[in-house]
Design a protein around this motif. Sequence first.
Motif, mmCIF file in Angstrom:
data_model
loop_
_atom_site.group_PDB
_atom_site.id
_atom_site.type_symbol
_atom_site.label_atom_id
_atom_site.label_comp_id
_atom_site.label_asym_id
_atom_site.label_seq_id
_atom_site.Cartn_x
_atom_site.Cartn_y
_atom_site.Cartn_z
ATOM 1 N N LEU A 1 6.453 35.099 72.833
ATOM 2 C CA LEU A 1 6.537 35.886 71.612
ATOM 3 C C LEU A 1 5.311 36.990 71.537
ATOM 4 N N MET A 2 4.340 36.771 72.203
ATOM 5 C CA MET A 2 3.175 38.029 72.058
ATOM 6 C C MET A 2 3.101 38.799 73.374
ATOM 7 N N GLU A 3 4.031 38.675 74.513
ATOM 8 C CA GLU A 3 3.741 39.407 75.941
ATOM 9 C C GLU A 3 3.935 40.881 75.479
ATOM 10 N N PRO A 4 3.119 41.795 76.322
ATOM 11 C CA PRO A 4 2.060 41.328 77.308
ATOM 12 C C PRO A 4 0.783 40.716 76.471
ATOM 13 N N ILE A 5 0.482 39.833 76.911
ATOM 14 C CA ILE A 5 -1.019 39.063 76.526
ATOM 15 C C ILE A 5 -2.081 38.596 77.314
ATOM 16 N N GLY A 6 -3.410 39.018 77.033
ATOM 17 C CA GLY A 6 -4.413 38.492 78.113
ATOM 18 C C GLY A 6 -4.668 37.322 77.944
ATOM 19 N N ARG A 7 -5.608 36.508 78.803
ATOM 20 C CA ARG A 7 -5.782 35.364 79.033
ATOM 21 C C ARG A 7 -6.844 35.065 77.688
ATOM 22 N N ARG A 8 -7.846 36.006 77.560
ATOM 23 C CA ARG A 8 -8.654 35.446 76.477
ATOM 24 C C ARG A 8 -8.072 35.344 75.065
ATOM 25 N N THR A 9 -7.162 36.305 75.031
ATOM 26 C CA THR A 9 -6.342 36.327 73.650
ATOM 27 C C THR A 9 -5.602 35.009 73.444
ATOM 28 N N LEU A 10 -4.903 34.620 74.674
ATOM 29 C CA LEU A 10 -4.265 33.618 74.760
ATOM 30 C C LEU A 10 -5.075 32.206 74.533
ATOM 31 N N ASP B 1 -8.085 31.887 72.518
ATOM 32 C CA ASP B 1 -8.378 31.957 71.272
ATOM 33 C C ASP B 1 -7.346 31.609 70.476
ATOM 34 N N ASN B 2 -6.075 32.021 70.605
ATOM 35 C CA ASN B 2 -4.962 31.617 69.773
ATOM 36 C C ASN B 2 -4.433 30.250 69.956
ATOM 37 N N LEU B 3 -4.889 29.686 70.972
ATOM 38 C CA LEU B 3 -4.261 28.129 71.401
ATOM 39 C C LEU B 3 -5.379 27.455 71.184
ATOM 40 N N ASN B 4 -6.521 27.753 70.741
ATOM 41 C CA ASN B 4 -7.787 26.949 70.834
ATOM 42 C C ASN B 4 -8.029 26.121 72.214
ATOM 43 N N LEU B 5 -8.017 26.805 73.160
ATOM 44 C CA LEU B 5 -8.337 26.271 74.348
ATOM 45 C C LEU B 5 -9.216 27.139 75.267
ATOM 46 N N LYS B 6 -9.943 26.355 76.127
ATOM 47 C CA LYS B 6 -10.938 27.161 76.905
ATOM 48 C C LYS B 6 -10.374 28.147 77.698
ATOM 49 N N GLU B 7 -11.251 29.131 78.023
ATOM 50 C CA GLU B 7 -10.418 30.182 79.075
ATOM 51 C C GLU B 7 -10.426 29.540 80.529
ATOM 52 N N ARG B 8 -11.451 28.695 80.684
ATOM 53 C CA ARG B 8 -11.263 28.194 81.962
ATOM 54 C C ARG B 8 -9.880 27.319 82.116
ATOM 55 N N SER B 9 -9.388 26.617 81.320
ATOM 56 C CA SER B 9 -8.176 26.007 81.130
ATOM 57 C C SER B 9 -7.205 26.609 81.277
ATOM 58 N N ILE B 10 -7.085 27.928 80.335
ATOM 59 C CA ILE B 10 -6.022 28.851 80.561
ATOM 60 C C ILE B 10 -5.940 29.482 81.782
ATOM 61 N N ARG B 11 -6.891 29.667 82.491
ATOM 62 C CA ARG B 11 -6.869 30.198 84.013
ATOM 63 C C ARG B 11 -6.048 29.253 84.747
ATOM 64 N N SER B 12 -6.395 28.015 84.757
ATOM 65 C CA SER B 12 -6.011 26.862 85.617
ATOM 66 C C SER B 12 -4.207 26.987 85.357
ATOM 67 N N GLU B 13 -4.218 26.807 84.033
ATOM 68 C CA GLU B 13 -2.642 26.632 83.788
ATOM 69 C C GLU B 13 -1.752 27.980 83.861
ATOM 70 N N VAL B 14 -2.310 29.079 83.801
ATOM 71 C CA VAL B 14 -1.695 30.414 84.305
ATOM 72 C C VAL B 14 -1.431 30.468 85.641
ATOM 73 N N THR B 15 -2.203 30.049 86.398
ATOM 74 C CA THR B 15 -2.140 29.888 87.782
ATOM 75 C C THR B 15 -1.293 29.053 88.401
ATOM 76 N N PHE B 16 -1.015 27.729 87.479
ATOM 77 C CA PHE B 16 0.155 26.829 87.836
ATOM 78 C C PHE B 16 1.473 27.581 87.486
#
Length: 342
Positions: free
Chosen positions: A31-40, A42-57
Motif C-alpha cells: 500500500l505504501m511502497e517505497p517505505i522505510g523500516r522505521r515508518t513501517l 511505527d505504523n504496524l506498532n512493532l519494534k524496529e528490531r523485529s521489523i529488521r528481522s522480518e524484512v531480512t526473511f
Amino acid sequence: MKEWIELQKKLYPDVLEIIQNRYRLLHYVSLMEPIGRRTLADNLNLKERSIRSEVTFLQNGGMVEVTTRGLLLTGEGKSLLENMAPYMREVSGVKVLEDRLREKLKLESVIVVPGDSDESEWVKEEMGKACVTYLQSIAGPGQTLAVTGGTTMASVASRMTPSAGMEDWLFVPARGGLGERVEHQANTICVEMAKKAMGNYRLLYVPDPISEESYLNIIEEPSVKDVLGIIRSSDIVIHGLGDALTMANRRKTPDDQLAVIKERQAVGEAFGYYFSQSGEVVHKVRTVGLQLEDLEGDREVIAVAGGSSKADAISSYFQPGKSSVLITDEGAAKELMRDASL
C-alpha cells in the motif's frame, strides 16, 4: 478451508500468528511502497528490531526488495499476497463479517478490509484498493462512472490502475464541488481516475452547495445541461458517506440550517441529504448533480466509507438503502453489527 484453519489454530497457533504478521507487513508495504523500516515499525506498532528481522526473511525469500528509497514489493511478493488473500480473510474472520453484514443490510455485496480507518490512515487506502479491484471485476466496454468528492474517494483515485475493459470508460463528477479543497473535489478525483485508468472524462464546474435561484439558472446552461445528462445516465456511481455535523461544518452551513440539522438529530450525509438514525431525510441542501432518486434503476451504486465513528452515518444511509454495494473496514463493520436499529 474453515476446518483446516480451525485445525491450524489448535495445532500450530504460533505459526498462524507468524503468517498473519508477515502477511500484514507485506500488505502494508504494497500500500505504501517505497517505505522505510522505521515508518513501517511505527505504523504496524512493532519494534524496529523485529521489523529488521522480518524484512531480512522476506528479502531472502524474494518477496521484498530493499532500496535506498525504502522497501518495495517484488513480483513474487505481489503474487503471494494475491494468492493468500482468500485464506487470510477466512483466518481473520472478515469473510464471516462480510456475509453477516450483507444479510443485515440486505445488499448485493459487502467488502470489508482489515483495520479501522479512524485509527490508521492506511486503512482508507486499502478501501480504495478494494474499490478499484471490485470495479475491475465488473468492467465492461463503454461504461460511464460518476464519482463524488471527499477523502475516501481520493483514496480510490490514488489506487486506480489501468485494466482491460476500462480504456474507453468515461469518468464524470457525480456533483459540483467548487469551494472544497482542490484535492478532494469531485472534478479533481474524476480526472485522476480517468488518467490512471487510461479513460476519458468530462467535468462539472459549479459550486456545491448552491442557492435555489442560482440552481434554476445554472442547470439551463447548455454546457452544464449536457454534462448533467451524462451524469444521470451513468452506469456506475461511487460515493462516500459522511458524518452529518462534520459535513455541515465543512460546507460552512448557515447557523439556522445547522440548528435544524442538530435539532432533527441528523447523523449521516450523502449527496447533500442529511439522514436521521432511522433513515429519514431531515434536511437537504441544493446541489447540482446526482440526487437520491437518480440512484434508482439498473445501475451499480457503490458506497465506500469506513471508521468506527462512521457506523451511525452508514446505518442511517442504508435504512432507505440506495446503494447495492458497501466497501468498508472492520471498525465500521463491527459497530454496524452491534447496531440494534438495523
